[in-house]
Design a protein around this motif. Structure first.
Motif, PDB file in Angstrom:
ATOM      1  N   ILE A 114      -8.407   1.108  -5.127  1.00 22.02           N
ATOM      2  CA  ILE A 114      -7.108   0.641  -5.433  1.00 22.02           C
ATOM      3  C   ILE A 114      -6.167   2.093  -5.897  1.00 22.02           C
ATOM      4  O   ILE A 114      -5.236   1.889  -5.718  1.00 22.02           O
ATOM      5  CB  ILE A 114      -7.148  -0.545  -6.595  1.00 22.02           C
ATOM      6  CG1 ILE A 114      -7.797  -1.678  -5.985  1.00 22.02           C
ATOM      7  CG2 ILE A 114      -5.704  -0.695  -6.995  1.00 22.02           C
ATOM      8  CD1 ILE A 114      -7.680  -2.976  -6.894  1.00 22.02           C
ATOM      9  N   ASP A 115      -6.740   2.782  -6.964  1.00 25.76           N
ATOM     10  CA  ASP A 115      -5.988   3.904  -7.398  1.00 25.76           C
ATOM     11  C   ASP A 115      -5.600   4.874  -6.125  1.00 25.76           C
ATOM     12  O   ASP A 115      -4.731   5.635  -6.346  1.00 25.76           O
ATOM     13  CB  ASP A 115      -6.812   4.495  -8.327  1.00 25.76           C
ATOM     14  CG  ASP A 115      -5.866   5.253  -9.416  1.00 25.76           C
ATOM     15  OD1 ASP A 115      -4.847   4.805  -9.752  1.00 25.76           O
ATOM     16  OD2 ASP A 115      -6.202   6.387  -9.692  1.00 25.76           O
ATOM     17  N   VAL A 116      -6.359   4.740  -5.078  1.00 25.72           N
ATOM     18  CA  VAL A 116      -6.148   5.852  -3.850  1.00 25.72           C
ATOM     19  C   VAL A 116      -4.809   5.434  -3.079  1.00 25.72           C
ATOM     20  O   VAL A 116      -3.633   5.632  -2.984  1.00 25.72           O
ATOM     21  CB  VAL A 116      -7.285   6.017  -3.155  1.00 25.72           C
ATOM     22  CG1 VAL A 116      -6.906   7.161  -1.953  1.00 25.72           C
ATOM     23  CG2 VAL A 116      -8.378   6.630  -3.948  1.00 25.72           C
ATOM     24  N   THR A 117      -5.064   4.273  -2.544  1.00 25.82           N
ATOM     25  CA  THR A 117      -3.775   3.514  -1.711  1.00 25.82           C
ATOM     26  C   THR A 117      -3.581   2.319  -1.782  1.00 25.82           C
ATOM     27  O   THR A 117      -2.770   1.346  -1.419  1.00 25.82           O
ATOM     28  CB  THR A 117      -4.433   3.611  -0.310  1.00 25.82           C
ATOM     29  OG1 THR A 117      -5.638   2.671  -0.151  1.00 25.82           O
ATOM     30  CG2 THR A 117      -4.826   4.985   0.166  1.00 25.82           C
ATOM     31  N   GLY A 118      -4.093   1.574  -3.080  1.00 26.29           N
ATOM     32  CA  GLY A 118      -3.983   0.135  -3.144  1.00 26.29           C
ATOM     33  C   GLY A 118      -4.812  -0.704  -2.263  1.00 26.29           C
ATOM     34  O   GLY A 118      -4.981  -2.024  -2.398  1.00 26.29           O
ATOM     35  N   ASN A 146       0.834  -1.112  -0.045  1.00 25.37           N
ATOM     36  CA  ASN A 146       0.012   0.141   0.154  1.00 25.37           C
ATOM     37  C   ASN A 146       0.919   1.233   0.149  1.00 25.37           C
ATOM     38  O   ASN A 146       2.049   1.202   0.463  1.00 25.37           O
ATOM     39  CB  ASN A 146      -0.935   0.116   1.154  1.00 25.37           C
ATOM     40  CG  ASN A 146      -1.856  -1.264   1.258  1.00 25.37           C
ATOM     41  OD1 ASN A 146      -1.942  -2.089   1.904  1.00 25.37           O
ATOM     42  ND2 ASN A 146      -2.805  -1.191   0.242  1.00 25.37           N
ATOM     43  N   GLY A 147       0.430   2.407  -0.408  1.00 25.20           N
ATOM     44  CA  GLY A 147       1.132   3.638  -0.362  1.00 25.20           C
ATOM     45  C   GLY A 147       0.202   4.727  -1.034  1.00 25.20           C
ATOM     46  O   GLY A 147      -1.045   4.675  -0.971  1.00 25.20           O
ATOM     47  N   TYR A 148       0.744   5.951  -1.267  1.00 26.53           N
ATOM     48  CA  TYR A 148       0.225   6.918  -1.522  1.00 26.53           C
ATOM     49  C   TYR A 148       1.021   7.964  -2.035  1.00 26.53           C
ATOM     50  O   TYR A 148       2.272   7.803  -1.814  1.00 26.53           O
ATOM     51  CB  TYR A 148      -0.742   7.543  -0.345  1.00 26.53           C
ATOM     52  CG  TYR A 148      -0.011   8.109   0.679  1.00 26.53           C
ATOM     53  CD1 TYR A 148       0.611   9.595   0.847  1.00 26.53           C
ATOM     54  CD2 TYR A 148       0.361   7.459   1.704  1.00 26.53           C
ATOM     55  CE1 TYR A 148       1.222   9.930   1.797  1.00 26.53           C
ATOM     56  CE2 TYR A 148       1.362   7.866   2.767  1.00 26.53           C
ATOM     57  CZ  TYR A 148       1.666   9.377   2.566  1.00 26.53           C
ATOM     58  OH  TYR A 148       2.551   9.616   3.715  1.00 26.53           O
ATOM     59  N   GLY A 149       0.660   9.029  -2.834  1.00 24.97           N
ATOM     60  CA  GLY A 149       1.594  10.286  -3.037  1.00 24.97           C
ATOM     61  C   GLY A 149       2.340   9.999  -4.248  1.00 24.97           C
ATOM     62  O   GLY A 149       1.913   9.132  -5.054  1.00 24.97           O
ATOM     63  N   ASN A 201       0.458   4.927  -7.732  1.00 21.90           N
ATOM     64  CA  ASN A 201      -0.941   4.872  -8.554  1.00 21.90           C
ATOM     65  C   ASN A 201      -1.441   6.164  -8.765  1.00 21.90           C
ATOM     66  O   ASN A 201      -0.616   6.732  -9.725  1.00 21.90           O
ATOM     67  CB  ASN A 201      -1.777   4.050  -7.567  1.00 21.90           C
ATOM     68  CG  ASN A 201      -1.765   2.523  -7.531  1.00 21.90           C
ATOM     69  OD1 ASN A 201      -0.670   2.053  -8.274  1.00 21.90           O
ATOM     70  ND2 ASN A 201      -2.328   1.762  -6.719  1.00 21.90           N
ATOM     71  N   GLY A 202      -2.459   6.618  -8.278  1.00 16.40           N
ATOM     72  CA  GLY A 202      -3.020   7.727  -8.710  1.00 16.40           C
ATOM     73  C   GLY A 202      -2.338   8.902  -8.224  1.00 16.40           C
ATOM     74  O   GLY A 202      -2.969  10.105  -8.290  1.00 16.40           O
TER      75      GLY A 202
END
Length: 233
Positions: free
Chosen positions: A174-178, A115-118, A122-123
């Motif tokens: 999914i596109d936000v954080t997985g 998982n991730g972000y930024g 992903n998005g």
């Protein structure tokens, strides 16, 4: 308790192996929709396979919801979380070992479905968006689980309702954080990927646990619980 521990460990293994395995080994072929169904179907399988033993919670946020709703003891909660983290870690290890059988695979470049972000993920959603999504999605997920597993819920349909809910959550996020909604699911892959995945891990503990806690508290207070069902604690 040994039977419950093993059930939670194997059940969480199933979730991470099928879900993250689909992302790592088949992601480019099945896309986000396929990954979403892999996570959802894995929950259905684990729920019907191990629900009768441990309840197939497979998720520290879910277990926290059960604890705060009065349906799980503190000692069982601690044992469940240890089992869930262990199962997720073993599953991530197995997925990594399989993926390494492909010549051009590296953990650093291809990841483990972490998982991730930024930036670069992903998005590229912001931290605030990641926290909000994980909190709201986990709250809804745990609310459905508590409702679908209460004593007067329709018999035999709980696993299906829970799995379909997790599928829907993945289709949204999914596109936000997985999609985490599960600290154990995030912990296993991050442990082997390291780096940014480990640095971001706090998000996927804090937000899901907060969402699960709110769902459990509301259920325990009778707000989201059938009026005919009393807490079991």
């Amino acid at each position: 308790m040994s039977h419950k521990f093993i059930a939670e460990m194997i059940g969480t293994f199933i979730l991470v192996f099928f879900g993250c395995g689909a992302a790592v080994l088949m992601g480019e072929h099945i896309g986000f929709q396929g990954i979403a169904f892999a996570f959802g179907l894995s929950i259905v399988a684990a729920a019907y396979g191990f629900g009768v033993i441990s309840g197939a919670q497979l998720n520290p946020a879910v277990s926290l919801g059960f604890l705060l709703s009065g349906r799980l003891s503190v000692s069982d909660f601690v044992a469940y979380v240890i089992a869930q983290l262990t199962g997720a870690t073993l599953a991530a290890l197995v997925v990594m070992l399989i993926a390494q059988g492909q010549a051009d695979y590296t953990v650093a470049a291809n990841g483990l479905g972490q998982n991730g972000y930024g930036a670069g993920y992903n998005g590229e959603y912001t931290l605030s968006a990641a926290l909000l999504f994980e909190f709201v999605a986990t709250f809804l997920f745990v609310t459905v689980i508590l409702g679908a597993t209460q004593s007067d819920a329709p018999v035999g349909f709980g696993g299906l309702a829970i799995g379909l809910t997790l599928t829907a959550i993945h289709l949204v996020g999914i596109d936000v954080t997985g999609v985490s909604v599960n600290p154990a699911r995030s912990f296993g892959p991050a442990l082997f990927v390291g780096g940014q995945a480990l640095a971001d891990l706090w998000v996927f503990f804090a937000a899901p646990l907060a969402g699960g806690a709110l769902a459990g508290a509301l259920h325990g207070a009778g707000i989201t619980r059938s009026p005919h069902v009393r807490p079991q604690g």
